[in-house]
Design a protein around this motif. Structure first.
Motif, PDB file in Angstrom:
ATOM      1  N   MET A 136      47.962  38.160  19.233  1.00  0.00           N
ATOM      2  CA  MET A 136      48.772  37.988  20.437  1.00  0.00           C
ATOM      3  C   MET A 136      48.661  39.209  21.343  1.00  0.00           C
ATOM      4  SD  MET A 136      52.052  36.144  18.663  1.00  0.00           S
ATOM      5  CE  MET A 136      53.035  35.957  20.146  1.00  0.00           C
ATOM      6  N   GLU A 137      48.628  40.398  20.743  1.00  0.00           N
ATOM      7  CA  GLU A 137      48.472  41.620  21.526  1.00  0.00           C
ATOM      8  C   GLU A 137      47.098  41.667  22.193  1.00  0.00           C
ATOM      9  OE1 GLU A 137      49.338  44.751  18.750  1.00  0.00           O
ATOM     10  OE2 GLU A 137      51.499  44.427  18.886  1.00  0.00           O
ATOM     11  N   ALA A 138      46.074  41.166  21.500  1.00  0.00           N
ATOM     12  CA  ALA A 138      44.728  41.132  22.085  1.00  0.00           C
ATOM     13  C   ALA A 138      44.647  40.086  23.200  1.00  0.00           C
ATOM     14  CB  ALA A 138      43.692  40.835  21.000  1.00  0.00           C
ATOM     15  N   LEU A 139      45.439  39.024  23.091  1.00  0.00           N
ATOM     16  CA  LEU A 139      45.422  37.956  24.093  1.00  0.00           C
ATOM     17  C   LEU A 139      46.133  38.340  25.384  1.00  0.00           C
ATOM     18  CD1 LEU A 139      46.069  34.841  21.833  1.00  0.00           C
ATOM     19  CD2 LEU A 139      44.050  35.233  23.258  1.00  0.00           C
ATOM     20  N   GLU A 140      47.136  39.192  25.297  1.00  0.00           N
ATOM     21  CA  GLU A 140      47.937  39.539  26.482  1.00  0.00           C
ATOM     22  C   GLU A 140      47.096  40.017  27.656  1.00  0.00           C
ATOM     23  OE1 GLU A 140      51.384  42.033  25.909  1.00  0.00           O
ATOM     24  OE2 GLU A 140      51.965  40.889  24.140  1.00  0.00           O
ATOM     25  N   PRO A 141      46.219  41.026  27.472  1.00  0.00           N
ATOM     26  CA  PRO A 141      45.442  41.471  28.636  1.00  0.00           C
ATOM     27  C   PRO A 141      44.454  40.416  29.121  1.00  0.00           C
ATOM     28  CG  PRO A 141      44.814  42.713  26.664  1.00  0.00           C
ATOM     29  CD  PRO A 141      45.978  41.868  26.307  1.00  0.00           C
ATOM     30  N   LEU A 142      43.923  39.613  28.199  1.00  0.00           N
ATOM     31  CA  LEU A 142      43.006  38.544  28.612  1.00  0.00           C
ATOM     32  C   LEU A 142      43.737  37.512  29.458  1.00  0.00           C
ATOM     33  CD1 LEU A 142      40.978  37.992  25.321  1.00  0.00           C
ATOM     34  CD2 LEU A 142      40.210  39.129  27.410  1.00  0.00           C
ATOM     35  N   ASP A 143      44.929  37.139  29.027  1.00  0.00           N
ATOM     36  CA  ASP A 143      45.716  36.169  29.795  1.00  0.00           C
ATOM     37  C   ASP A 143      46.070  36.722  31.172  1.00  0.00           C
ATOM     38  OD1 ASP A 143      45.630  34.225  27.816  1.00  0.00           O
ATOM     39  OD2 ASP A 143      47.573  34.758  26.962  1.00  0.00           O
ATOM     40  N   ALA A 144      46.399  38.007  31.217  1.00  0.00           N
ATOM     41  CA  ALA A 144      46.728  38.630  32.506  1.00  0.00           C
ATOM     42  C   ALA A 144      45.504  38.630  33.425  1.00  0.00           C
ATOM     43  CB  ALA A 144      47.239  40.051  32.290  1.00  0.00           C
ATOM     44  N   ASP A 145      44.335  38.962  32.870  1.00  0.00           N
ATOM     45  CA  ASP A 145      43.102  38.961  33.666  1.00  0.00           C
ATOM     46  C   ASP A 145      42.765  37.557  34.160  1.00  0.00           C
ATOM     47  OD1 ASP A 145      42.856  41.671  33.270  1.00  0.00           O
ATOM     48  OD2 ASP A 145      41.271  41.519  31.755  1.00  0.00           O
ATOM     49  N   LEU A 146      42.923  36.568  33.289  1.00  0.00           N
ATOM     50  CA  LEU A 146      42.640  35.189  33.692  1.00  0.00           C
ATOM     51  C   LEU A 146      43.592  34.721  34.785  1.00  0.00           C
ATOM     52  CD1 LEU A 146      41.833  33.563  30.234  1.00  0.00           C
ATOM     53  CD2 LEU A 146      40.248  33.871  32.148  1.00  0.00           C
ATOM     54  N   GLU A 147      44.858  35.083  34.676  1.00  0.00           N
ATOM     55  CA  GLU A 147      45.841  34.711  35.703  1.00  0.00           C
ATOM     56  C   GLU A 147      45.503  35.387  37.026  1.00  0.00           C
ATOM     57  OE1 GLU A 147      49.140  32.956  37.581  1.00  0.00           O
ATOM     58  OE2 GLU A 147      47.919  32.414  35.864  1.00  0.00           O
ATOM     59  N   SER A 148      45.118  36.639  36.967  1.00  0.00           N
ATOM     60  CA  SER A 148      44.731  37.365  38.176  1.00  0.00           C
ATOM     61  C   SER A 148      43.517  36.713  38.832  1.00  0.00           C
ATOM     62  CB  SER A 148      44.429  38.819  37.822  1.00  0.00           C
ATOM     63  OG  SER A 148      43.980  39.521  38.958  1.00  0.00           O
ATOM     64  N   ALA A 149      42.541  36.340  38.018  1.00  0.00           N
ATOM     65  CA  ALA A 149      41.340  35.681  38.546  1.00  0.00           C
ATOM     66  C   ALA A 149      41.690  34.318  39.147  1.00  0.00           C
ATOM     67  CB  ALA A 149      40.293  35.525  37.448  1.00  0.00           C
ATOM     68  N   ARG A 150      42.621  33.593  38.506  1.00  0.00           N
ATOM     69  CA  ARG A 150      43.041  32.292  39.025  1.00  0.00           C
ATOM     70  C   ARG A 150      43.706  32.447  40.388  1.00  0.00           C
ATOM     71  NH1 ARG A 150      47.299  29.349  39.786  1.00  0.00           N
ATOM     72  NH2 ARG A 150      48.740  30.851  38.909  1.00  0.00           N
ATOM     73  N   LEU A 151      44.576  33.433  40.501  1.00  0.00           N
ATOM     74  CA  LEU A 151      45.263  33.666  41.769  1.00  0.00           C
ATOM     75  C   LEU A 151      44.270  34.094  42.864  1.00  0.00           C
ATOM     76  CD1 LEU A 151      48.475  35.492  40.516  1.00  0.00           C
ATOM     77  CD2 LEU A 151      48.305  33.151  41.412  1.00  0.00           C
ATOM     78  N   GLU A 152      43.317  34.923  42.490  1.00  0.00           N
ATOM     79  CA  GLU A 152      42.309  35.345  43.459  1.00  0.00           C
ATOM     80  C   GLU A 152      41.481  34.145  43.926  1.00  0.00           C
ATOM     81  OE1 GLU A 152      38.466  38.358  43.813  1.00  0.00           O
ATOM     82  OE2 GLU A 152      39.812  38.519  42.092  1.00  0.00           O
ATOM     83  N   ARG A 153      41.102  33.277  42.987  1.00  0.00           N
ATOM     84  CA  ARG A 153      40.334  32.087  43.335  1.00  0.00           C
ATOM     85  C   ARG A 153      41.125  31.179  44.263  1.00  0.00           C
ATOM     86  NH1 ARG A 153      39.852  28.118  38.890  1.00  0.00           N
ATOM     87  NH2 ARG A 153      41.696  27.398  39.947  1.00  0.00           N
ATOM     88  N   GLU A 154      42.416  31.011  43.987  1.00  0.00           N
ATOM     89  CA  GLU A 154      43.250  30.185  44.861  1.00  0.00           C
ATOM     90  C   GLU A 154      43.283  30.761  46.274  1.00  0.00           C
ATOM     91  OE1 GLU A 154      47.149  29.677  43.210  1.00  0.00           O
ATOM     92  OE2 GLU A 154      46.442  28.353  41.613  1.00  0.00           O
ATOM     93  N   GLY A 155      43.399  32.081  46.367  1.00  0.00           N
ATOM     94  CA  GLY A 155      43.387  32.722  47.683  1.00  0.00           C
ATOM     95  C   GLY A 155      42.070  32.510  48.401  1.00  0.00           C
ATOM     96  N   LEU A 156      40.979  32.610  47.663  1.00  0.00           N
ATOM     97  CA  LEU A 156      39.664  32.390  48.268  1.00  0.00           C
ATOM     98  C   LEU A 156      39.484  30.933  48.685  1.00  0.00           C
ATOM     99  CD1 LEU A 156      37.461  34.581  45.902  1.00  0.00           C
ATOM    100  CD2 LEU A 156      38.076  35.066  48.287  1.00  0.00           C
ATOM    101  N   ASP A 157      39.985  30.016  47.864  1.00  0.00           N
ATOM    102  CA  ASP A 157      39.906  28.594  48.219  1.00  0.00           C
ATOM    103  C   ASP A 157      40.699  28.317  49.499  1.00  0.00           C
ATOM    104  OD1 ASP A 157      38.308  28.032  46.024  1.00  0.00           O
ATOM    105  OD2 ASP A 157      39.956  27.215  44.796  1.00  0.00           O
ATOM    106  N   THR A 158      41.865  28.923  49.606  1.00  0.00           N
ATOM    107  CA  THR A 158      42.687  28.757  50.808  1.00  0.00           C
ATOM    108  C   THR A 158      41.968  29.311  52.028  1.00  0.00           C
ATOM    109  OG1 THR A 158      44.711  28.868  49.505  1.00  0.00           O
ATOM    110  CG2 THR A 158      44.913  29.310  51.858  1.00  0.00           C
ATOM    111  N   GLU A 159      41.398  30.504  51.865  1.00  0.00           N
ATOM    112  CA  GLU A 159      40.666  31.133  52.970  1.00  0.00           C
ATOM    113  C   GLU A 159      39.446  30.295  53.345  1.00  0.00           C
ATOM    114  OE1 GLU A 159      39.690  34.008  55.898  1.00  0.00           O
ATOM    115  OE2 GLU A 159      41.530  33.429  54.896  1.00  0.00           O
TER     116      GLU A 159
END
Length: 101
Positions: free
Chosen positions: A69-92
């Motif tokens: 679970m500790e190893a997953l935390e940063p991966l999940d955070a990175d994936l969420e950040s990438a998802r949000l960035e992709r959504e912003g790019l899709d909007t743009e």
């Protein structure tokens, strides 16, 4: 990143299944151990030993699960950040397509 997250998630799911199976086995043994249906001292001792062993085993599995679970935390955070960035790019991109049209 996604495949590493998938691998760790699968390992966590396996550990959760092992923990649940061990808990179920321990509960079953405790019911028999304390239920008064077994009278043979040797059998009672074997059951008691197995209950203790299962307790240690569950604790070890839970420790391994926490590590995952500790190893997953940063991966999940990175994936969420990438998802949000992709959504912003899709909007743009949608905005730019509309401006071009």
């Amino acid at each position: 990143m996604g495949s590493q997250r998938d691998e760790l998630g699968a390992r966590q799911a396996t550990l959760e299944q092992q923990i649940e199976a061990s808990r179920t086995r321990r509960t079953t043994l405790e019911k028999r151990l304390y239920g008064g249906t077994v009278a043979a001292a040797r059998e009672l001792q074997a059951m008691s030993d197995e209950v203790r062993h299962l307790g240690r085993h569950i604790s070890e599995l839970e420790d391994r699960e926490l590590e995952l679970m500790e190893a997953l935390e940063p991966l999940d955070a990175d994936l969420e950040s990438a998802r949000l960035e992709r959504e912003g790019l899709d909007t743009e991109a949608g905005r730019l397509r509309a401006a071009i049209a």
